[in-house]
Design a protein around this motif. Structure first.
Motif, PDB file in Angstrom:
ATOM      1  N   LYS A   1       2.351  -2.486  29.441  1.00 32.01           N
ATOM      2  CA  LYS A   1       2.536  -1.124  30.246  1.00 32.01           C
ATOM      3  C   LYS A   1       4.354  -1.670  30.907  1.00 32.01           C
ATOM      4  O   LYS A   1       5.367  -1.833  30.470  1.00 32.01           O
TER       5      LYS A   1
ATOM      6  N   LYS B   1      -0.777   8.101  28.785  1.00 32.92           N
ATOM      7  CA  LYS B   1      -1.436   7.080  28.458  1.00 32.92           C
ATOM      8  C   LYS B   1      -1.081   6.767  26.668  1.00 32.92           C
ATOM      9  O   LYS B   1      -1.306   6.438  26.248  1.00 32.92           O
TER      10      LYS B   1
ATOM     11  N   PHE C   1       0.924  -1.018  -0.345  1.00 33.23           N
ATOM     12  CA  PHE C   1       0.015  -0.086   0.174  1.00 33.23           C
ATOM     13  C   PHE C   1       0.768   1.296  -0.583  1.00 33.23           C
ATOM     14  O   PHE C   1       1.838   1.628   0.829  1.00 33.23           O
TER      15      PHE C   1
ATOM     16  N   LYS D   1       7.059   6.739  39.581  1.00 36.28           N
ATOM     17  CA  LYS D   1       8.307   7.321  38.308  1.00 36.28           C
ATOM     18  C   LYS D   1       9.315   5.934  38.812  1.00 36.28           C
ATOM     19  O   LYS D   1      10.029   5.469  38.459  1.00 36.28           O
TER      20      LYS D   1
ATOM     21  N   ILE E   1      -0.688   2.691   8.389  1.00 36.53           N
ATOM     22  CA  ILE E   1      -1.555   2.981   9.399  1.00 36.53           C
ATOM     23  C   ILE E   1      -1.693   3.006  10.975  1.00 36.53           C
ATOM     24  O   ILE E   1      -2.157   4.098  11.719  1.00 36.53           O
TER      25      ILE E   1
ATOM     26  N   PHE F   1      -4.771   0.109  -1.015  1.00 37.41           N
ATOM     27  CA  PHE F   1      -5.051  -0.885  -0.275  1.00 37.41           C
ATOM     28  C   PHE F   1      -4.445  -2.774  -0.805  1.00 37.41           C
ATOM     29  O   PHE F   1      -4.118  -3.033  -0.515  1.00 37.41           O
TER      30      PHE F   1
ATOM     31  N   GLU G   1       3.934   1.872  22.108  1.00 39.99           N
ATOM     32  CA  GLU G   1       4.306   0.966  22.287  1.00 39.99           C
ATOM     33  C   GLU G   1       4.129   0.227  20.988  1.00 39.99           C
ATOM     34  O   GLU G   1       3.810  -0.997  20.123  1.00 39.99           O
TER      35      GLU G   1
ATOM     36  N   HIS H   1       2.144  -9.056  20.661  1.00 35.70           N
ATOM     37  CA  HIS H   1       3.115  -8.288  20.257  1.00 35.70           C
ATOM     38  C   HIS H   1       3.682  -8.249  22.221  1.00 35.70           C
ATOM     39  O   HIS H   1       5.072  -8.186  22.567  1.00 35.70           O
ATOM     40  N   LYS H   2       3.229  -8.451  22.632  1.00 41.01           N
ATOM     41  CA  LYS H   2       3.341  -8.365  24.414  1.00 41.01           C
ATOM     42  C   LYS H   2       3.301  -9.999  24.901  1.00 41.01           C
ATOM     43  O   LYS H   2       3.719  -9.474  26.182  1.00 41.01           O
TER      44      LYS H   2
ATOM     45  N   ASP I   1       6.322   0.253  18.557  1.00 37.97           N
ATOM     46  CA  ASP I   1       7.266  -0.551  18.766  1.00 37.97           C
ATOM     47  C   ASP I   1       7.011  -2.698  18.461  1.00 37.97           C
ATOM     48  O   ASP I   1       7.489  -3.058  17.716  1.00 37.97           O
ATOM     49  N   ALA I   2       5.132  -2.575  18.393  1.00 35.91           N
ATOM     50  CA  ALA I   2       5.079  -3.782  18.341  1.00 35.91           C
ATOM     51  C   ALA I   2       5.459  -3.950  16.083  1.00 35.91           C
ATOM     52  O   ALA I   2       5.296  -4.659  15.910  1.00 35.91           O
TER      53      ALA I   2
ATOM     54  N   GLU J   1       6.250  -4.972  12.998  1.00 40.11           N
ATOM     55  CA  GLU J   1       6.853  -6.011  12.734  1.00 40.11           C
ATOM     56  C   GLU J   1       8.118  -5.094  11.131  1.00 40.11           C
ATOM     57  O   GLU J   1       6.774  -4.414  10.691  1.00 40.11           O
TER      58      GLU J   1
ATOM     59  N   LYS K   1       9.296   9.064  32.095  1.00 40.87           N
ATOM     60  CA  LYS K   1       9.165   7.698  32.795  1.00 40.87           C
ATOM     61  C   LYS K   1      10.622   8.148  33.394  1.00 40.87           C
ATOM     62  O   LYS K   1      11.507   7.555  32.694  1.00 40.87           O
TER      63      LYS K   1
END
Lengths: 733, 265
Positions: A521, B110, A36, A564, B84, A54, B117, A480-481, B120-121, B123, B144
């Motif tokens: 998280k 948040k 795409f 923190k 996207i 797409f 995330e 992925h987690k 990061d995820a 691929e 952080k």
């Protein structure tokens, strides 16, 4: 008329060549997935292009039939196709290939273990060692925070999931480093490993089912890789209550080679003098060690790494066995060199690895005198082949030669150990060779489902048994987690000979494990359930041997960051372990209803860092002495052991440690000041049962009492180094 | 004027990019054949995100950003495209700035967490993905403290990777420079920003114009470069690059706000 026709035809031909027409088609990647937003345009007019939808589809107007079609997208090689080569009546499919990586990337990726996806834990030095509250800066000690670590004797020698340390191997740059700990109990803080974290880039822990790219392990595996790239030149100077040292990292030739040189001298005078009362079994120690790690690119596709290490240790303490209490003296000298030559090909990597290890150790206690000389030569050749995008294969061959020469005086009666008690002298030499071949494959069934399989067989020498190890692993990435890893296999290794067991026993195990890990998280959650059945003759304490140990375990680990600067971790393991001695079942040494490890840290680099860690587990089982009688030949009492073996149990083990450090940045240099207080509650953790002369009164030898240790490390960066990337971009600039 | 006000809010809270306007001319897509279905949501998405951000700030209401976020989420459900995810994460960056501006630090954290995330995820990340990830991580650090050291390391590594994958990616240079610029000297920062920014401003925002792909980075690079010279009190250079930048981005608040510091120097 003829001319008119000719002019007409020429005009028609010419005009047809420039008549506006269309080209349509699809842009896919090599897997056939539509790309795409790819740019599709004509070379003569890049601004008048089209962007694929797409479905990877495009339609483009063509004004000049002789133009060139260009298709490009980020991360892919640009495709150029001459329009005359295209049949415009048909929809075309343009396949984009990924951009070639730079050599550096290939090198870095290719050197990751083929089994990387199947390791339970990947540790980095900064996060998992230096900031680990239990590591004391030692890469192997850092493992003890994991729930899978069942090391309970305050040593760095890793024991994983209930197995003895002799079944787990530590591998450095592809070669096994046997007994990877120092011989003397320095600082009375337990045995430290031989590895300096500054030479290490990554450390993988396979708690169960070690990859069969390595042999001679039937429990788990710790795989260590030295650094591939030196970011900056620096000098580290350290001084503490019991040691002083330096560590120099220096680029020899920019992006081609670097060298790391270090040395430490450890001494006991100050350490013991300020806390004599709490170090009853330590008289003095001194250790000198030095290491050199050198890496160089020989050519664009060949690299060489050499790690060399020497250590000399002396230790004097007090020991007590049976009814004799006296000085124990030990010294050890050891040298090993690990060398790797790596050849990079387009889709493959060939590495030739070697190790030579020599050591000599002396121990004297009462009428025991032992000299052990060890020689080990290891060589292996590994070929890692990236067959297609989803499949990697590695195969190879290894040869491990070990020889141990013993020159011992051995007590004639095991319970009579005083210097005047009778003994006899024994000289022996034993050796073992292991020649093995292996094949390991890693196949990504899809992006969520990697699968691995491995097999490894020996080529027997003389009277050796033939054995064949095999394994399977399947990982499922929920997202992925989160992931689940199912692994199983059958494994073999040889035990290492000791003063008490001068033999190479063939050990084996069957294992199955299910590991779950997630990271959401600020919360990390890991859990595991496993079963293993270990066979092969293993020497136990007090002259018994077991030939079968079965272990079932459940592990849970949670880590969370909060407010923190705070982080806590909590882990618990339930281990049900049974060992068989002469066909009877007894509780194993790692039979724990709980094995709790808990830490809490406050880490604020602009203020200070403080960590509390707590470890507790039930005591291990031992054989009770129920009586004694005078043995006329020795005039010593001979103990009579309970017929019910391993029914007595040491008290629960509890230990709370505190460590505080302060990071002081000083322009491009920095300083770290640290203080650690071990066993701050001064808990008496029973280590070994002892008796008076006639075995009527028992008492205990204890693990370490409360001790304090402090020091300072200066990190001096005397010239900012440039990675090859920086160089490359700089040239570009 | 409103644009100036809005951009000023950004500067209070972030180090990253603020410019949605690519220094590109619009392609003559009108000439294309219409029967190939084009996506309307993703066309000029960078501007759409910025406009939604401006609208949210003006109305003190996050509806515009959230609506666009929802639209992208819906699209992502039917089309699992990395691109996207890229724009969703990019939007999270603005959403985080919005919440930070109105003092809702928790929400800001948040939202930037989500964006980071997602990136990061991904691929098979490409150079643009790594550049955005690095920028998001740079912004995230402020929330952080405990993990600042690790995030800073990741941020640097990702910027490096972005550069290694495409040595002519303007955003990779800008992000690398920005990371270096904002790293305190006592931690080794401030040494490389200048040369990376000079490189960034020499590059086109896009190699081939593409309305679906990112085009930010150049205006930000000019702004940071001028700031860097002001900091070093290299007034001639500061004025030179200010003028160059303002020529290309005459309406840039990022640059215009620096003018007062250059007057009389």
């Amino acid at each position: 008329m003829k001319h008119s026709i000719l002019i007409f035809l020429i005009f028609m031909f010419a005009s047809s060549a420039y008549t506006q027409t269309k080209i349509s088609g699809t842009v896919n990647n090599k897997k056939g997935v539509p790309v795409f937003a790819a740019n599709v345009y004509l070379k003569s007019n890049p601004a008048k292009g089209y962007i694929t939808d797409f479905d990877g589809k495009f339609v483009l107007n063509i004004e000049n039939r002789e133009d060139t079609l260009v298709v490009s997208f980020i991360g892919f090689k640009t495709r150029k196709i001459a329009l005359p080569a295209i049949d415009l009546n048909k929809s075309i499919v343009v396949v984009l290939e990924k951009s070639e990586q730079t050599l550096d990337e290939i090198v870095v990726t290719a050197q990751d273990p083929v089994s990387e996806q199947f390791s339970v834990t990947k540790m980095t030095m900064l996060k998992d060692v230096y900031l680990n509250p239990v590591s004391q800066g030692d890469p192997l000690k850092a493992i003890s925070i994991l729930p899978a670590s069942t090391t309970i004797n305050e040593t760095a020698n890793p024991s994983l999931r209930g197995s003895s340390a002799d079944r787990t191997r530590v591998v450095l740059n592809g070669v096994p480093i046997y007994k990877p700990v120092r011989a003397s109990q320095l600082n009375n803080q337990g045995f430290f490993s031989l590895f300096n974290p500054e030479i290490i880039s990554k450390q993988y822990v396979y708690a169960s089912n070690p990859p069969l790219t390595y042999g001679n392990t039937s429990a788990g595996l710790v795989e260590i890789q030295t650094i591939k790239k030196l970011e900056k030149n620096q000098l580290l100077l350290s001084a503490s209550l019991a040691s002083t040292g330096f560590f120099l990292s220096q680029k020899v030739k920019k992006d081609i080679s670097f060298i790391q040189v270090y040395g430490n001298y450890q001494f006991s005078d100050a350490f013991t003098s300020i806390q004599k009362k709490n170090l009853p079994n330590l008289k003095n120690f001194n250790t000198t060690d030095a290491g050199i790690n050198f890496r160089s690119k020989i050519s664009k596709h060949i690299e060489f790494n050499s790690f060399n290490y020497y250590i000399s240790e002396q230790f004097q303490g007090v020991n007590e066995q049976f009814t004799y209490k006296g000085d124990v003296l030990s010294d050890k000298k050891r040298f090993f060199t690990v060398n790797n030559l790596v050849f990079y090909f387009k889709n493959a990597l060939l590495s030739v690895n070697s190790e030579i290890n020599k050591s000599v150790q002396h121990i004297n206690f009462g009428n025991i005198y032992s000299e052990q000389k060890t020689t080990q030569v290891y060589t292996s050749v590994d070929y890692k082949w990236h067959i297609i995008e989803s499949t990697n294969m590695q195969f190879g061959l290894s040869h491990d030669f070990q020889q141990n020469k013993f020159n011992d005086s051995i007590p004639l009666y095991y319970y009579a150990l005083s210097p005047n008690s009778p003994n006899y002298f024994s000289k022996s030499m034993i050796s073992n060779k292991q020649l093995e071949v292996y094949l390991y494959t890693n196949w990504d069934i899809n992006s969520k489902l990697p699968f691995s399989s491995g097999m490894r067989s020996n080529i027997p020498f003389k009277n050796q048994h033939y054995y064949h190890s095999s394994q399977l692993g399947l990982k499922y990435r929920l997202n992925h987690k989160q992931s689940i890893l199912l692994s199983t296999g059958k494994y073999y290794n040889y035990s290492l000979p000791t003063y008490y067991s001068k033999v190479y026993n063939l050990l084996s195990s069957y294992q199955v494990a299910l590991d779950y890990s997630s990271e959401y998280k600020n919360i990390i959650l890991n859990a595991a359930i496993y079963y293993k059945n270990e066979t092969g003759e293993q020497a136990l304490k007090t002259f018994f041997t077991s030939n079968k140990i079965s272990t079932f375990g459940i592990e849970l680990y949670v880590e969370q960051q909060f407010l923190k600067y705070f982080k806590y971790s909590f882990s618990n393991s339930f281990i049900n372990q049974k060992m068989v001695i002469e066909q009877k079942h007894y509780p194993g040494f790692k039979n724990f209803d709980y094995l709790i490890k808990s830490t809490i840290q406050y880490n604020n680099s602009s203020l200070f860092s403080v960590a509390l860690s707590y470890l507790t587990h039930p005591g291990t089982f031992y054989n009770k002495v129920t009586g004694s009688y005078i043995e006329n030949q020795t005039s010593f009492y001979k103990p009579v052991f309970s017929k019910n073996l391993y029914t007595a149990q040491y008290g629960n083990y509890k230990r709370l440690d505190l460590s505080v450090s302060k990071f002081v940045p000083m322009n491009k240099n920095s300083m770290v000041i640290f203080v650690s207080l071990n066993n701050i509650l001064n808990t008496k953790n029973e280590k070994q049962v002892q008796y008076n002369a006639d075995y009527s009164i028992k008492h205990f030898d204890y693990h370490q009492f409360r001790t304090v240790y402090f020091g300072v490390i200066w990190r001096l960066t005397y010239s900012q180094g440039l990675s090859s990337l920086k160089e490359k971009t700089r040239k570009n600039i | 004027m409103m644009r100036i006000f809005i951009i000023s809010l950004l500067l209070v809270s972030c180090i990253g990019n603020t410019n949605p306007k690519a220094n590109t001319h619009v392609l003559s897509y009108q000439t294309q054949i219409k029967h190939v279905k084009q996506d309307t949501l993703l066309a000029n998405i960078q501007s759409k995100i910025y406009n939604a951000f401006v609208q949210s700030l003006m109305s003190k209401n996050d509806t515009a950003l959230l609506k666009l976020s929802l639209d992208l989420e819906k699209l992502h459900k039917t089309h699992k495209q990395n691109l996207i995810s890229y724009w969703r994460s990019y939007l999270q960056f603005y959403l985080s700035i919005y919440y930070l501006k109105y003092g809702d630090k928790k929400a800001a954290e948040k939202e930037i967490d989500k964006g980071t995330e997602w990136m990061d995820a991904l691929e098979n990340k490409n150079s643009e993905d790594y550049a955005l990830l690095s920028m998001l991580q740079g912004f995230r650090i402020q929330f952080k403290r405990m993990r600042a050291m690790f995030i800073a390391n990741d941020m640097k590594e990702n910027a490096k990777t972005a550069l290694s994958l495409d040595t002519s990616n303007i955003r990779a240079y800008y992000v690398y420079a920005s990371n270096d610029f904002h790293t305190p000297a006592k931690y080794g920062g401030g040494k490389e920003a200048e040369q990376y920014l000079l490189k960034a401003i020499s590059l086109p925002t896009q190699k081939v114009k593409n309305e679906y792909l990112p085009s930010w980075g150049k205006e930000e690079a000019y702004e940071l470069l001028v700031k860097l010279y002001i900091k070093k009190e290299s007034w001639e250079l500061a004025k030179k690059y200010f003028q160059d930048g303002i020529k290309q981005f005459p309406d840039s608040y990022l640059l215009n706000k620096l003018a007062s510091q250059l007057v009389g120097k």
